[in-house]
Motif scaffolding. Sequence first.
Motif, short mmCIF file in Angstrom:
data_model
loop_
_atom_site.label_atom_id
_atom_site.label_comp_id
_atom_site.label_asym_id
_atom_site.label_seq_id
_atom_site.Cartn_x
_atom_site.Cartn_y
_atom_site.Cartn_z
N ASP A 32 0.85 -1.36 -0.02
CA ASP A 32 0.04 0.03 -0.14
C ASP A 32 0.75 1.08 0.01
O ASP A 32 0.46 2.16 -0.77
CB ASP A 32 -0.89 0.12 1.34
N THR A 33 1.99 1.29 0.77
CA THR A 33 2.88 2.40 0.75
C THR A 33 4.21 1.76 0.55
O THR A 33 4.50 0.97 1.39
CB THR A 33 2.68 3.12 2.12
N THR A 34 5.10 2.40 -0.03
CA THR A 34 6.48 1.67 -0.37
C THR A 34 7.41 2.69 -0.46
O THR A 34 7.34 3.73 -1.40
CB THR A 34 6.53 0.74 -1.57
N ILE A 35 8.52 2.62 0.25
CA ILE A 35 9.54 3.78 0.01
C ILE A 35 10.85 2.91 0.06
O ILE A 35 11.12 2.14 0.87
CB ILE A 35 9.66 4.59 1.49
N LEU A 36 11.47 3.44 -0.80
CA LEU A 36 13.10 2.94 -1.37
C LEU A 36 13.93 4.06 -0.72
O LEU A 36 14.28 4.88 -1.07
CB LEU A 36 13.23 2.82 -2.78
N PHE A 37 14.49 3.41 0.63
CA PHE A 37 15.46 4.34 1.43
C PHE A 37 16.96 4.03 0.98
O PHE A 37 17.55 3.04 1.18
CB PHE A 37 15.38 3.93 2.88
N HIS A 38 17.46 4.92 0.23
CA HIS A 38 18.94 4.84 -0.20
C HIS A 38 19.67 5.85 0.80
O HIS A 38 19.65 7.09 0.84
CB HIS A 38 19.20 5.54 -1.51
N VAL A 39 20.86 4.99 1.21
CA VAL A 39 21.92 5.68 2.24
C VAL A 39 23.14 5.83 1.29
O VAL A 39 23.52 4.78 0.90
CB VAL A 39 22.02 4.81 3.49
N SER A 40 23.72 6.94 1.48
CA SER A 40 24.94 7.11 0.56
C SER A 40 26.12 6.46 0.89
O SER A 40 26.03 5.85 2.39
CB SER A 40 25.27 8.69 0.74
N LYS A 41 26.95 6.08 0.21
CA LYS A 41 28.25 5.35 0.54
C LYS A 41 28.73 6.06 1.54
O LYS A 41 29.39 5.19 2.63
CB LYS A 41 29.22 5.19 -0.72
N ASP A 42 29.08 7.35 1.78
CA ASP A 42 29.79 7.86 2.60
C ASP A 42 28.95 8.19 3.92
O ASP A 42 29.20 8.92 4.90
CB ASP A 42 30.53 9.12 2.17
N ARG A 43 27.71 7.71 4.08
CA ARG A 43 26.74 7.66 5.12
C ARG A 43 26.58 9.21 5.67
O ARG A 43 25.87 9.60 6.61
CB ARG A 43 27.25 7.16 6.41
N SER A 44 26.78 10.40 4.46
CA SER A 44 26.29 11.60 4.85
C SER A 44 24.99 12.11 4.46
O SER A 44 24.62 13.19 5.01
CB SER A 44 27.29 12.56 4.04
N ASN A 45 24.18 11.36 3.63
CA ASN A 45 22.66 11.69 3.46
C ASN A 45 22.06 10.56 2.94
O ASN A 45 22.46 9.55 2.76
CB ASN A 45 23.15 12.77 2.00
N ALA A 46 20.65 10.70 2.92
CA ALA A 46 19.79 9.60 2.45
C ALA A 46 18.80 10.22 1.47
O ALA A 46 18.51 11.45 1.49
CB ALA A 46 19.27 8.88 3.56
N THR A 47 18.31 9.39 0.75
CA THR A 47 16.88 9.87 -0.30
C THR A 47 15.93 8.78 -0.10
O THR A 47 16.37 7.35 0.12
CB THR A 47 17.46 9.77 -1.69
N ALA A 48 14.73 9.26 0.44
CA ALA A 48 13.51 8.16 0.74
C ALA A 48 12.77 8.38 -0.52
O ALA A 48 11.97 9.46 -0.56
CB ALA A 48 12.90 8.32 1.77
N LEU A 49 12.62 7.39 -1.60
CA LEU A 49 11.77 7.53 -2.70
C LEU A 49 10.51 6.79 -2.58
O LEU A 49 10.54 5.54 -2.48
CB LEU A 49 12.60 6.71 -3.76
N SER A 50 9.22 7.39 -2.56
CA SER A 50 8.09 6.74 -2.53
C SER A 50 7.64 6.24 -4.08
O SER A 50 7.76 6.91 -4.75
CB SER A 50 7.22 7.77 -1.93
N ILE A 51 7.03 5.12 -4.00
CA ILE A 51 6.73 4.67 -5.15
C ILE A 51 5.04 4.54 -5.06
O ILE A 51 4.65 3.68 -4.32
CB ILE A 51 7.17 3.06 -5.34
N PRO A 52 4.62 5.26 -5.79
CA PRO A 52 2.82 5.23 -5.99
C PRO A 52 2.34 3.79 -6.18
O PRO A 52 2.86 3.04 -7.00
CB PRO A 52 2.73 6.14 -7.02
#
Length: 577
Positions: free
Chosen positions: A171-191
Motif C-alpha cells: 500500500d505504501t512503499t519507500i526505497l530508502f537509499h543511504v549514500s556510500k559515505d553515510r552523509s545523506n539519504a534519499t527516501a523514494l516513495s513509489i505510488p
Amino acid sequence: MDAQSRGRADEIDPADQWVLNPRTGNYELQLGRSAAQQRVPSAPRRTRRSSTSTAPAPAAPSPAVPGPRRGEGPPGGRRGGRSRKGGGPGRRKRLLVVTGGTLAFLLVGGGVGSYLYYQHLNDNLNVIDTGGAGGGFKKDQPINVLVIGTDKRSGKGNDGYGDPDSVGHADTTILFHVSKDRSNATALSIPRDLITDIPSCPTKIDGSVKDIAGTRNTRFNNSLGQEGRDPGCTMRTVKQLTGIDVDNFMMVDFNAVKNLSTAVGGVPVCLAKDVNDRDSKLNLKAGEHRLEGEQALAFVRTRHSFGNESDLDRIKTQQQFLGSMMREMKSKETLTSPKKFFSLAEAATKSLTVDQGLGTIGKLTALAGELKDINPKNVTFTTLPVVDNPNEPPNRKATVVLNPSQADPLLQMIRQDVSLTEVEKKEQAAKDAAETDAKNKQDALLQGNRAPAGDVRVDVYNGGGPPGSASTTLTWLQNGKGVYKAGNHGNASARLAATQLEYAPNQADQARALADMMGLPASALKPGAVDAGPKTPMKLTLGSDFKEPGTPLGAAAPQQAPEGVQRVEADKAVCAK
C-alpha cells in the motif's frame, strides 16, 4: 502472523518494571519474576548516551508542537546523569536497536542491561526468507532498504478498515537509499497505483519454493500479497522498475502506526484547514495537533481531505507524518525516557517483519551503526515522478505511469549516489576533492594502445542487466564487432549496480578496446595486479546500469533533481492542506 498475535496478551510493559534497588541506589529492570526469584543486571549507574540512527521514515508535518506528553518512567541510572565511557570488566552492556515505522523505520540505541530482554525483542520479530531477492547491506557501500507498509487488516481493532479478509497489498512503499559515505539519504516513495510489470517471483511456501508467474501492466501494489507474493517479489519489482539493487526490506502494518505513535507520546502534525473525513474518520480543526493511536492511523490513511484527493497527495501527507515521527523519536525527551524507550522497543519489534539479513536485534544494531550519523536535514523524501495513465478515459483517472523525463534523471542520481540535499559545504568539499583525485587516476586507465578486436578475449556474465543480456552481448560482440574470442557464462554469482570489466595488467590494451566498443566509462575498469596467461580471458560483468549492447554506460548523473520533482527534507515541518 500479524503484529498483535506475536506477543503474550498478559505481558507487562517493560517500561513499568524498573525498580529502585536500595542497596545500590540504581534502577534495575525486572522481567516476569520478582526480585526474589530473579536478579536482573542493573542499569548502569550513569546511562549510556543513546545513539540514534534514522532510516526511512517519510517526511512529516509540524515541529514538536507543545502539548501534553506521556508520563516519564523512572530514570535508567542515577538521576539520569551524563553517560560515561567504559565501565567495569564485569558490567554487561548491550546496544538495543529498535526498528520500526510506518513506511519507514527508525533505529534507536541505548543500554538495556538485560540479556533476557534482548532475547525477548528478538522473539518479537517476524522474519521472512525472500529466497535471495536481496543481497544484504554492506559496509563501505551504498545501502538500499525497501520499507513496505501493507494494508493488511489483521490485528486487534483493524476489522473496521475495508476488507478484513484481505491478504494485503504494497500500500505504501519507500526505497530508502543511504549514500556510500553515510552523509545523506534519499527516501523514494513509489505510488501504489503505478502501472508496471511484476517479474516472476520464486517464493518459499511451507518449506518449498514456488515460482509465481509474472504479470504485465498491473498496479505496483499487486507485487505483495496477491497470488501468494511475498516481500521478496516487491523487492524484485522495485529492482526491475528502478534499476537499483535492494539490499533488505522492512514491512509494517496498521498496528505499527497506532502503536509507535502512542509509544512516542504522540506525533506532532499541522493542518492548514479543518478536516472531517468520513472514510478515514479523521475529524480535526485547523492548526497543530499531537496524534497517536487510531487518530494517527486516520491521518496517514486520509485521502479525500488533502490536495486533489489522490494517492499522490496522500503520499505527501504520510511523508510529513513520518518525518515528524522521526524527529520525535530522535528527540532528547524520547531518548532519555526509559518508559518511552521500552514502549518503542515493544511496539516496533511486534509490528515489524524483516528479511533474514535483518532478522535479529544484533543485525539491526549493525544497520543502526551505519545510519546513526545522518543528519535529518540531509534526508530528502521524494516521490517517483508519474503522470496520469493515458490509456484510461479522461473521466476515470485511477492509475499512473512513469514520467520518464523526470524519473530517469532522478533514478540516475540515486543509482550514482548523488545527494538530493545540500550536505555541509566543508564535508562536500573534502568529498569532491577525493572523488576528483580518484576519477583522474581512473581516467588514466583509458589512455594507451588498443588491441585489435580479433585479439580481445572476454567472458561475459549477467550480473544485473535484463534477462538474456549475456547472450545478446556475446552475439553483438561476435557478429557486430569481430570479437570472436568472447564467451557467454550466463548469470554472475553476485549482482552489481554498475557494469565492470576485470583484467590483468598485460590485458590493458584489450580492456581499452572493449571499453570503446561497449561504451564503458573509466570507472568500469578494474585492473588486477598479476599478469594473465596468453589465453586467459578478461571478465565482463553486466550490472544494473546495462540496458543493451552498444548503449554507452556511466553517463554522469545530474547534480540536481529535475525541475518539478516533489521533495522535502526530513527536518522541515509542513502543514497538510
